[in-house]
Write an enzyme that holds these catalytic residues in place. Structure first.
Site, mmCIF file in Angstrom:
data_model
loop_
_atom_site.group_PDB
_atom_site.id
_atom_site.type_symbol
_atom_site.label_atom_id
_atom_site.label_comp_id
_atom_site.label_asym_id
_atom_site.label_seq_id
_atom_site.Cartn_x
_atom_site.Cartn_y
_atom_site.Cartn_z
ATOM 1 N N THR A 15 0.822 -1.207 0.000
ATOM 2 C CA THR A 15 0.000 0.000 0.000
ATOM 3 C C THR A 15 0.859 1.262 0.000
ATOM 4 O OG1 THR A 15 -1.463 1.287 1.441
ATOM 5 C CG2 THR A 15 -0.102 -0.329 2.521
ATOM 6 N N ASP A 16 0.279 2.360 -0.487
ATOM 7 C CA ASP A 16 0.994 3.644 -0.434
ATOM 8 C C ASP A 16 1.098 4.176 0.999
ATOM 9 O OD1 ASP A 16 -1.684 4.373 -0.050
ATOM 10 O OD2 ASP A 16 -1.708 5.921 -1.610
ATOM 11 N N GLU A 17 0.328 3.575 1.928
ATOM 12 C CA GLU A 17 0.307 4.115 3.295
ATOM 13 C C GLU A 17 1.648 3.929 4.011
ATOM 14 O OE1 GLU A 17 -3.368 3.348 5.395
ATOM 15 O OE2 GLU A 17 -4.470 3.152 3.529
ATOM 16 N N TYR A 29 -1.784 -0.455 10.967
ATOM 17 C CA TYR A 29 -1.916 -1.125 9.653
ATOM 18 C C TYR A 29 -0.721 -0.813 8.766
ATOM 19 C CZ TYR A 29 -3.292 -1.665 4.743
ATOM 20 O OH TYR A 29 -3.299 -1.980 3.400
ATOM 21 N N LYS A 58 2.296 -3.263 7.269
ATOM 22 C CA LYS A 58 2.567 -3.443 5.833
ATOM 23 C C LYS A 58 4.011 -3.029 5.520
ATOM 24 C CE LYS A 58 0.139 -4.642 2.964
ATOM 25 N NZ LYS A 58 -0.233 -5.993 2.458
HETATM 26 P P1 NAD Z 1 -9.560 -7.463 2.237
HETATM 27 O O1 NAD Z 1 -9.548 -7.180 3.700
HETATM 28 O O2 NAD Z 1 -10.790 -7.213 1.441
HETATM 29 O O3 NAD Z 1 -9.184 -9.004 1.982
HETATM 30 C C1 NAD Z 1 -8.172 -9.666 2.685
HETATM 31 C C2 NAD Z 1 -8.325 -11.166 2.431
HETATM 32 O O4 NAD Z 1 -7.274 -11.849 3.124
HETATM 33 C C3 NAD Z 1 -9.646 -11.743 2.939
HETATM 34 O O5 NAD Z 1 -10.210 -12.602 1.975
HETATM 35 C C4 NAD Z 1 -9.229 -12.528 4.181
HETATM 36 O O6 NAD Z 1 -10.081 -13.644 4.452
HETATM 37 C C5 NAD Z 1 -7.823 -12.961 3.807
HETATM 38 N N1 NAD Z 1 -6.982 -13.226 4.988
HETATM 39 C C6 NAD Z 1 -6.820 -12.452 6.087
HETATM 40 N N2 NAD Z 1 -5.988 -13.039 6.955
HETATM 41 C C7 NAD Z 1 -5.592 -14.218 6.378
HETATM 42 C C8 NAD Z 1 -4.715 -15.257 6.778
HETATM 43 N N3 NAD Z 1 -4.094 -15.220 7.971
HETATM 44 N N4 NAD Z 1 -4.534 -16.317 5.954
HETATM 45 C C9 NAD Z 1 -5.177 -16.368 4.747
HETATM 46 N N5 NAD Z 1 -6.032 -15.413 4.325
HETATM 47 C C10 NAD Z 1 -6.225 -14.351 5.132
HETATM 48 O O7 NAD Z 1 -8.315 -6.672 1.657
HETATM 49 P P2 NAD Z 1 -8.129 -5.915 0.259
HETATM 50 O O8 NAD Z 1 -8.649 -4.540 0.377
HETATM 51 O O9 NAD Z 1 -8.584 -6.800 -0.817
HETATM 52 O O10 NAD Z 1 -6.544 -5.815 0.228
HETATM 53 C C11 NAD Z 1 -5.755 -6.891 -0.313
HETATM 54 C C12 NAD Z 1 -4.274 -6.512 -0.208
HETATM 55 O O11 NAD Z 1 -4.038 -5.304 -0.915
HETATM 56 C C13 NAD Z 1 -3.806 -6.276 1.222
HETATM 57 O O12 NAD Z 1 -2.510 -6.808 1.344
HETATM 58 C C14 NAD Z 1 -3.790 -4.759 1.347
HETATM 59 O O13 NAD Z 1 -2.812 -4.341 2.266
HETATM 60 C C15 NAD Z 1 -3.421 -4.342 -0.071
HETATM 61 N N6 NAD Z 1 -3.916 -3.018 -0.499
HETATM 62 C C16 NAD Z 1 -5.227 -2.678 -0.346
HETATM 63 C C17 NAD Z 1 -5.669 -1.435 -0.798
HETATM 64 C C18 NAD Z 1 -7.130 -1.032 -0.697
HETATM 65 O O14 NAD Z 1 -7.454 0.123 -1.000
HETATM 66 N N7 NAD Z 1 -8.024 -1.907 -0.301
HETATM 67 C C19 NAD Z 1 -4.772 -0.536 -1.388
HETATM 68 C C20 NAD Z 1 -3.420 -0.918 -1.518
HETATM 69 C C21 NAD Z 1 -3.018 -2.171 -1.080
HETATM 70 P P1 TYD Z 2 -10.714 4.236 4.306
HETATM 71 O O1 TYD Z 2 -11.673 3.833 3.229
HETATM 72 O O2 TYD Z 2 -10.827 3.592 5.641
HETATM 73 O O3 TYD Z 2 -9.252 4.048 3.690
HETATM 74 P P2 TYD Z 2 -7.788 4.516 4.289
HETATM 75 O O4 TYD Z 2 -7.924 4.873 5.702
HETATM 76 O O5 TYD Z 2 -6.984 3.265 4.104
HETATM 77 O O6 TYD Z 2 -7.361 5.641 3.410
HETATM 78 O O7 TYD Z 2 -10.827 5.805 4.520
HETATM 79 C C1 TYD Z 2 -10.668 6.708 3.439
HETATM 80 C C2 TYD Z 2 -10.755 8.112 4.000
HETATM 81 O O8 TYD Z 2 -12.088 8.338 4.497
HETATM 82 C C3 TYD Z 2 -9.826 8.340 5.187
HETATM 83 O O9 TYD Z 2 -9.344 9.693 5.151
HETATM 84 C C4 TYD Z 2 -10.743 8.164 6.396
HETATM 85 C C5 TYD Z 2 -12.086 8.666 5.886
HETATM 86 N N1 TYD Z 2 -13.270 8.015 6.499
HETATM 87 C C6 TYD Z 2 -14.283 8.811 7.049
HETATM 88 O O10 TYD Z 2 -14.219 10.050 7.039
HETATM 89 N N2 TYD Z 2 -15.361 8.184 7.616
HETATM 90 C C7 TYD Z 2 -15.477 6.823 7.671
HETATM 91 O O11 TYD Z 2 -16.489 6.296 8.215
HETATM 92 C C8 TYD Z 2 -14.445 6.027 7.070
HETATM 93 C C9 TYD Z 2 -14.517 4.532 7.091
HETATM 94 C C10 TYD Z 2 -13.343 6.669 6.500
#
Ligand code: NAD
Ligand code: TYD
Length: 355
Positions: A135-137, A160, A164
């Site tokens: 992630t970019d975070e 988080y 990561k």
């Molecule tokens: P998500 O929370 O929707 O899905 C995570 C999946 O991992 C779920 O299916 C869960 O059951 C599985 N999981 C969790 N713990 C596990 C374990 N111990 N063993 C096996 N499976 C397990 O997450 P997402 O939003 O799809 O993100 C996927 C990846 O991409 C993550 O690594 C996250 O850090 C990264 N990512 C997400 C975003 C975003 O905006 N969602 C952006 C950048 C990177």
């Molecule tokens: P989120 O979707 O949780 O992603 P991330 O924290 O990984 O960027 O949140 C996106 C933005 O929205 C973040 O600045 C937090 C804000 N946010 C709210 O203002 N209210 C909410 O209920 C949630 C879940 C997020």
């Protein structure tokens, strides 16, 4: 086992991004075997993959990336050529209330997987690839200007993002120390179908539809860079196949939005689709106590992946958001099922803190 050209292990394939990656790979590469290992936590949902579950080149294994014995058995049985590692705990708010689970899954889970790949591939690393999705975070928080590049120093600030960042460092350490072939990508905020309604966009779609308050953290001026999930999946496919061993690629949409502007856009779109008078749902906006340690701004410089691999987003934000809202409105049962049971308890606890 039929004769497949490649065997790929995808972890976390039942989650939001993982399910789009699995679908893309299963459909695009009928000559690859795609094995999806997922623990099915609250965020994992096999309903996300109903359309591919009976494909001959797909297997699902319910299991934990922390389970060393299971991983050894799987590497032995399937002789994986590649790993695409998405399994993680992924929600910042949950990491604030329960950091330990994030450290276990995101750090120790990644180490367990790295060791399994290292052991399985030690005789012959030719053509092997460990692809870690991040992630970019990890880069921390930006001021009003500037973008995260691949060389921006790490400065994670939430449990988080720290977990990561640790996993990114460990993947690089396994590359430098043990010669494990790897690539990493760091992506901005994703949105699209199948995202669990704890993240901003699906949560607010759900709340607008049901007339519930929209909890805007702090002053609402926080900025995120949004990318359609299918564009992320396509970038992952490209990096898996063409990324250079040992390299990192940033992925982003050049699509920055202040939360409050994005929320107003979503309200306009939803009111239109629901047949409400314009501005009807504006009254749902409710400013609440800020998230502790809330990162002010994320924005990705995605020039490297564009220049070196030719990737760019295929849809603009209006198209992606429109498709996303339509998906949620047409998949009400999916939403109802994932928001029943444990979700209610999560919601009550999370938003009691933000009253
Ligand atoms: P998500 O929370 O929707 O899905 C995570 C999946 O991992 C779920 O299916 C869960 O059951 C599985 N999981 C969790 N713990 C596990 C374990 N111990 N063993 C096996 N499976 C397990 O997450 P997402 O939003 O799809 O993100 C996927 C990846 O991409 C993550 O690594 C996250 O850090 C990264 N990512 C997400 C975003 C975003 O905006 N969602 C952006 C950048 C990177
Ligand atoms: P989120 O979707 O949780 O992603 P991330 O924290 O990984 O960027 O949140 C996106 C933005 O929205 C973040 O600045 C937090 C804000 N946010 C709210 O203002 N209210 C909410 O209920 C949630 C879940 C997020």
């Amino acid at each position: 086992m039929a004769d497949f050209k490649q065997h790929i292990l995808v972890t976390g394939g039942a989650g939001f991004i993982g399910s789009h990656v699995v679908r893309l790979l299963v459909q695009k590469y009928p000559d690859y075997l795609i094995c999806n290992l997922d623990k099915l936590t609250y965020a994992g949902n096999l309903e996300n993959l109903l359309d591919v579950e009976s494909q001959p080149n797909y297997r699902f294994i319910k299991g934990d990336i922390l389970d060393q014995n299971l991983l050894a058995k799987l590497f032995n049985a399937y002789a994986f050529d590649g790993v695409i590692h998405l399994a993680a705990e992924s929600h910042v708010d949950r990491s604030i209330s329960n950091p330990k689970e994030f450290l276990e899954t995101n750090i120790m889970g990644t180490v367990t997987l790295l060791n399994a790949a290292k052991d399985a591939w030690q005789e012959n690393r030719e053509g092997k690839r460990f692809y870690h999705i991040s992630t970019d975070e990890v880069y921390g928080s930006l001021g009003e200007t500037g973008l995260f590049t691949e060389t921006t120093p790490y400065d994670p600030r939430s449990p988080y993002s720290s977990s990561k960042a640790s996993s990114d460092h460990l993947v690089r350490a396994w590359h430098h120390t043990y010669g494990l072939p790897m690539v990493i990508s760091n992506c901005s905020n994703n949105y699209g179908p199948n995202q669990f309604p704890e993240k901003l966009i699906p949560l607010f779609i759900h709340n607008i539809r049901t007339g519930k308050p929209l909890p805007v953290y702090g002053d609402g001026q926080y900025t995120r860079d949004w990318l359609y999930v299918i564009d992320h999946a396509m970038a992952i496919d490209l990096i898996y196949h063409q990324g250079v061993n040992g390299e990192t690629y940033n992925i982003g949409g050049f699509n920055e939005w202040k939360n409050i502007d994005l929320i107003r856009l979503l309200i306009r779109l939803m009111d239109q689709k629901l047949g409400n008078p314009q501005g009807h749902s504006e009254s749902l906006i409710s400013y609440v106590t800020d998230r502790p340690g809330h990162d002010r701004r994320y924005a990705i410089d995605a020039h490297k992946i564009h220049k070196e691999l030719g990737w760019e987003p295929s849809v603009n934000f209006e198209q992606g958001l429109d498709a996303t809202v339509d998906w949620y409105l047409n998949n009400q049962e999916w939403l109802d099922r994932v928001t029943s049971g444990a979700y209610q308890a999560y919601y009550a606890q999370q938003y009691a803190q933000h009253d």
